[in-house]
Each structure stands twice: as structure tokens, then as C-alpha cells.
Design a protein around this motif. Structure first.
Motif, PDB file in Angstrom:
ATOM      1  N   LYS A 146     -19.092  60.277 -43.866  1.00  0.00           N
ATOM      2  CA  LYS A 146     -18.412  58.982 -43.868  1.00  0.00           C
ATOM      3  C   LYS A 146     -18.061  58.488 -45.277  1.00  0.00           C
ATOM      4  CE  LYS A 146     -22.802  56.432 -43.663  1.00  0.00           C
ATOM      5  NZ  LYS A 146     -23.629  55.512 -42.857  1.00  0.00           N
ATOM      6  N   ASN A 147     -18.871  58.849 -46.275  1.00  0.00           N
ATOM      7  CA  ASN A 147     -18.568  58.398 -47.635  1.00  0.00           C
ATOM      8  C   ASN A 147     -17.300  59.024 -48.190  1.00  0.00           C
ATOM      9  OD1 ASN A 147     -20.632  56.538 -47.937  1.00  0.00           O
ATOM     10  ND2 ASN A 147     -22.089  58.059 -48.691  1.00  0.00           N
ATOM     11  N   ASN A 148     -16.843  60.110 -47.554  1.00  0.00           N
ATOM     12  CA  ASN A 148     -15.577  60.709 -47.978  1.00  0.00           C
ATOM     13  C   ASN A 148     -14.439  59.700 -47.910  1.00  0.00           C
ATOM     14  OD1 ASN A 148     -16.863  63.103 -48.384  1.00  0.00           O
ATOM     15  ND2 ASN A 148     -15.612  64.298 -46.973  1.00  0.00           N
ATOM     16  N   TYR A 149     -14.477  58.821 -46.895  1.00  0.00           N
ATOM     17  CA  TYR A 149     -13.422  57.809 -46.805  1.00  0.00           C
ATOM     18  C   TYR A 149     -13.896  56.420 -47.224  1.00  0.00           C
ATOM     19  CZ  TYR A 149     -15.462  57.084 -42.077  1.00  0.00           C
ATOM     20  OH  TYR A 149     -16.306  56.867 -41.008  1.00  0.00           O
ATOM     21  N   LEU A 150     -15.193  56.129 -47.060  1.00  0.00           N
ATOM     22  CA  LEU A 150     -15.682  54.798 -47.429  1.00  0.00           C
ATOM     23  C   LEU A 150     -15.607  54.548 -48.933  1.00  0.00           C
ATOM     24  CD1 LEU A 150     -18.749  54.187 -45.084  1.00  0.00           C
ATOM     25  CD2 LEU A 150     -16.631  52.856 -45.216  1.00  0.00           C
ATOM     26  N   VAL A 151     -15.918  55.551 -49.720  1.00  0.00           N
ATOM     27  CA  VAL A 151     -15.868  55.367 -51.177  1.00  0.00           C
ATOM     28  C   VAL A 151     -14.448  55.083 -51.663  1.00  0.00           C
ATOM     29  CG1 VAL A 151     -16.241  56.488 -53.411  1.00  0.00           C
ATOM     30  CG2 VAL A 151     -17.973  56.670 -51.623  1.00  0.00           C
ATOM     31  N   GLY A 211     -15.212  54.068 -32.494  1.00  0.00           N
ATOM     32  CA  GLY A 211     -15.804  52.751 -32.683  1.00  0.00           C
ATOM     33  C   GLY A 211     -16.633  52.697 -33.960  1.00  0.00           C
ATOM     34  N   THR A 212     -17.364  53.778 -34.223  1.00  0.00           N
ATOM     35  CA  THR A 212     -18.133  53.860 -35.471  1.00  0.00           C
ATOM     36  C   THR A 212     -17.208  53.818 -36.670  1.00  0.00           C
ATOM     37  OG1 THR A 212     -19.873  55.153 -34.393  1.00  0.00           O
ATOM     38  CG2 THR A 212     -19.745  55.285 -36.799  1.00  0.00           C
ATOM     39  N   LEU A 213     -16.124  54.591 -36.595  1.00  0.00           N
ATOM     40  CA  LEU A 213     -15.128  54.597 -37.668  1.00  0.00           C
ATOM     41  C   LEU A 213     -14.585  53.191 -37.915  1.00  0.00           C
ATOM     42  CD1 LEU A 213     -12.995  56.066 -39.531  1.00  0.00           C
ATOM     43  CD2 LEU A 213     -11.562  56.210 -37.477  1.00  0.00           C
ATOM     44  N   ALA A 214     -14.218  52.507 -36.834  1.00  0.00           N
ATOM     45  CA  ALA A 214     -13.660  51.166 -36.964  1.00  0.00           C
ATOM     46  C   ALA A 214     -14.651  50.219 -37.625  1.00  0.00           C
ATOM     47  CB  ALA A 214     -13.250  50.637 -35.598  1.00  0.00           C
ATOM     48  N   GLY A 215     -15.918  50.336 -37.255  1.00  0.00           N
ATOM     49  CA  GLY A 215     -16.932  49.503 -37.875  1.00  0.00           C
ATOM     50  C   GLY A 215     -17.022  49.732 -39.371  1.00  0.00           C
TER      51      GLY A 215
END
Length: 336
Positions: A146-151, A211-215
Motif C-alpha cells: 500500500k505504501n507504493n501509492y500512499l507515499v 473498499g480498503t483502497l478507498a479508505g
């Protein structure tokens, strides 16, 4: 670089990749598709005969990682006399809108042995980092990776975030979620009767990952990015097809029959309906950010829009799908 036709040792290949000395032409000399080890949405690569493996037997995952590193460090020397041209190119790149893209093989395929993907096309217009990776599954993308896109989203540089995922759960699951031929009628209209309840359960899991992605996207406020999610088009099973056709044939179907194609289309349509509903639900519940569902089916109007592997767009199909995605991005550019 050794002369064309001569070998390079695996050690030297690793060294040149690590140093960023491998050119695009050399990559094509040393890597090639591995049809035997390729899986749906996860193309595999192998080293060509020009690479002396020094008695080692690198696996598909190791070779793919080497290729990935080579592509990331691609050497593209600019002649010393072209300083002005380089400055113009740099300025043009800086002026392009930044778009983030995470996903599987519909967003990134190896550049040898496969057609252009959607992001290859979109990168001609937008500044898109090489984040997506063939073979990535949606569950992994929204958890361990997830940090690949969150960062990058947290950097404040991206107002547009494209995400591609779920194809493995739809098109690679034919052998798991389809009943044997004869379990229902033989008319194409009976296609939905062949799809097991387990498929809807699998879609529940996929939409849960969305849904996890959207959150995750909602937690980023610097600024909030518009999230673009896309459905799939009706893949075309082929006789003996590696990813869909053989699975249908193992169940007793003629892979090229209208019934078989309708079953695949029905599975794709169920996913698309669920994903579109997900976007609508998110938009109704959260007014502070936006999810855009992108329908790519209109891009695929003929067999020529599909690659010969049954499940990926051809270069022409990717260009048409990318045009639809680009139009959606343009519709959501804030007015200055």
C-alpha cells in the motif's frame, strides 16, 4: 556491450543493470518471454541464449526482477551537443500533468514480447511513474504494497490516481467458478446458469479490497486525489488458449462457442456492475473525494483490439482504452 550475437555472463549483466548501463536495445538482447511460466496477468520472462548463466539456474521471479531493475535504470544517453534539446524535453516533461497509476498487467507489461499497455499510451500525455507491476494481485496491492501509492499520494503532487485490479479474480478463475458443460442448457442465454455462487463470493472479496483502497485514498488530504477504477471488456477465449480457452475445454466446452464466450462475458459483466456500484456508493457516502468508474468496454469493438493471449489488449486496444481513461481524467481536472 558485447557485439550482437556474443554472450554476456550473468554476473556482468547484473553489474551493468545495477550501474544503469543497459540500453533498451540490450534489454531485448538478453530477455525474452517465457510462455511456459507465464500466468494470467503475470507474464514471465527468461534470459536469452546470449546470457552465460555461469552454471546457475535463475528462476522466473529472479529473471523478472532483473528485467524490472533494468527497465527502472534504463540507460538513455543524450548526445553532448543536444543540451538545448534536452532542456526543452525536461521542460516539456515538467509541464505535463502528474498522474499516479497502480495496478496489474493492464497498466504495465514487459516491453518485450507484449503489446503496449494503457499506461505506455497515457505516458505520452501525462507524467506517470512506473509503479504498476504485472502479476500484482489486488489484495497484495492494498495491504503489503500500500505504501507504493500512499507515499506518492502524500507528497501532494498527484490529483489523479488510476487503479487497475481484480482481473485475476475474474478472468483467471474460469476453471474454479464455472460448472462443467452440460450442468445447464446449451443455449448462450444459459450462460449465467454455469457460473457458480463461489464467483459472487470471490467478487465480494475483490470489492472489499477496493473498499480498503478507498479508505487509504480518503486519508490523504494534501490534496485529495480523484480515484479512477476501471472495469474490463469481454475477453475472447481461444481454442487451446493458455489462460481461458484450455480451462473451458477442460470443463467440456468448445472455447470458441457462443456459450463459452457468453459465460466469460457474464463473469466480466458481474465484476463491472459491482465495481460501478462501489464507485456510486463511495461517492454517495463521502462528499470530500471522488471515485470515477471508467467503462472500457466501448474500446473493444473487434478481435484486433485484443492480444493473441486472450486477456490483454493489443496495442490498438490499449490506445483506445487509454483514450477513454484520458477523457475521464480531463473531465475531472479542476478549473483554474
Amino acid at each position: 556491450m558485447p557485439p550482437r550475437g556474443e554472450t554476456i555472463t550473468l554476473s556482468e549483466l547484473r553489474r551493468r543493470i545495477s550501474a544503469g548501463l543497459l540500453t533498451k536495445g540490450e534489454i531485448k538482447l538478453y530477455f525474452e518471454p517465457d510462455e511456459k511460466k507465464s500466468k494470467p496477468f503475470a507474464p514471465a520472462l527468461k534470459l536469452t541464449k546470449r546470457v552465460d548463466k555461469e552454471g546457475k539456474r535463475p528462476g522466473a521471479r529472479t529473471v523478472t526482477k532483473l528485467y524490472f531493475d533494468a527497465e527502472e535504470r534504463l540507460s538513455a544517453p543524450v548526445p553532448a551537443s543536444s543540451g538545448r534539446a534536452r532542456a526543452r524535453t525536461t521542460a516539456a516533461a515538467a509541464a505535463r500533468m502528474k498522474v499516479l497509476a497502480e495496478g496489474d498487467s493492464w497498466f504495465r507489461l514487459p516491453n518485450i514480447g507484449w503489446p503496449d499497455d494503457m499506461v505506455d499510451v497515457l505516458r505520452k500525455t501525462y507524467d506517470i511513474p512506473k509503479l504498476a507491476m504485472w502479476g500484482d494481485e489486488i489484495g497484495k496491492m492494498v495491504t503489503t504494497k500500500k505504501n507504493n501509492y500512499l507515499v506518492p499520494l502524500g507528497s501532494g503532487l498527484y490529483r489523479h490516481f488510476m487503479f487497475s485490479g481484480g482481473g485475476n479474480d475474474v478472468l483467471a478463475s474460469v476453471g474454479t467458478h464455472v460448472k462443467r458443460f452440460g450442468a445447464a442448457g446449451t443455449d448462450p442465454a444459459d450462460a449465467n446458469s454455469y457460473i457458480k455462487t463461489s464467483f459472487d463470493n470471490a467478487l465480494d472479496t475483490v470489492i472489499g479490497h477496493y473498499g480498503t483502497l478507498a479508505g487509504h485514498v480518503r486519508t490523504v488530504t494534501n490534496p485529495k486525489a480523484t480515484l479512477y477504477v476501471h472495469g474490463y471488456a469481454h475477453a475472447r477465449p481461444r481454442q487451446g488458449g493458455q489462460y481461458i480457452g484450455t480451462k473451458l475445454e477442460a470443463l467440456g466446452f468448445d472455447a470458441t462457442s457462443s456459450l463459452a464466450r457468453r459465460i466469460v462475458a457474464a463473469m466480466v459483466d458481474r465484476f463491472n456492475v459491482r465495481l460501478k456500484a462501489f464507485a456510486s456508493t463511495q461517492n454517495a457516502a463521502h462528499a470530500d473525494y471522488k471515485v470515477v468508474y471508467v467503462n472500457l468496454k466501448p474500446a473493444f469493438t473487434s478481435a484486433a483490439d485484443w492480444n493473441t493471449d486472450e486477456i490483454h489488449p493489443s496495442s490498438a486496444g490499449a490506445a483506445k482504452a487509454a483514450a477513454i481513461m484520458g477523457d475521464k481524467i480531463a473531465e475531472n481536472v479542476p478549473v483554474a
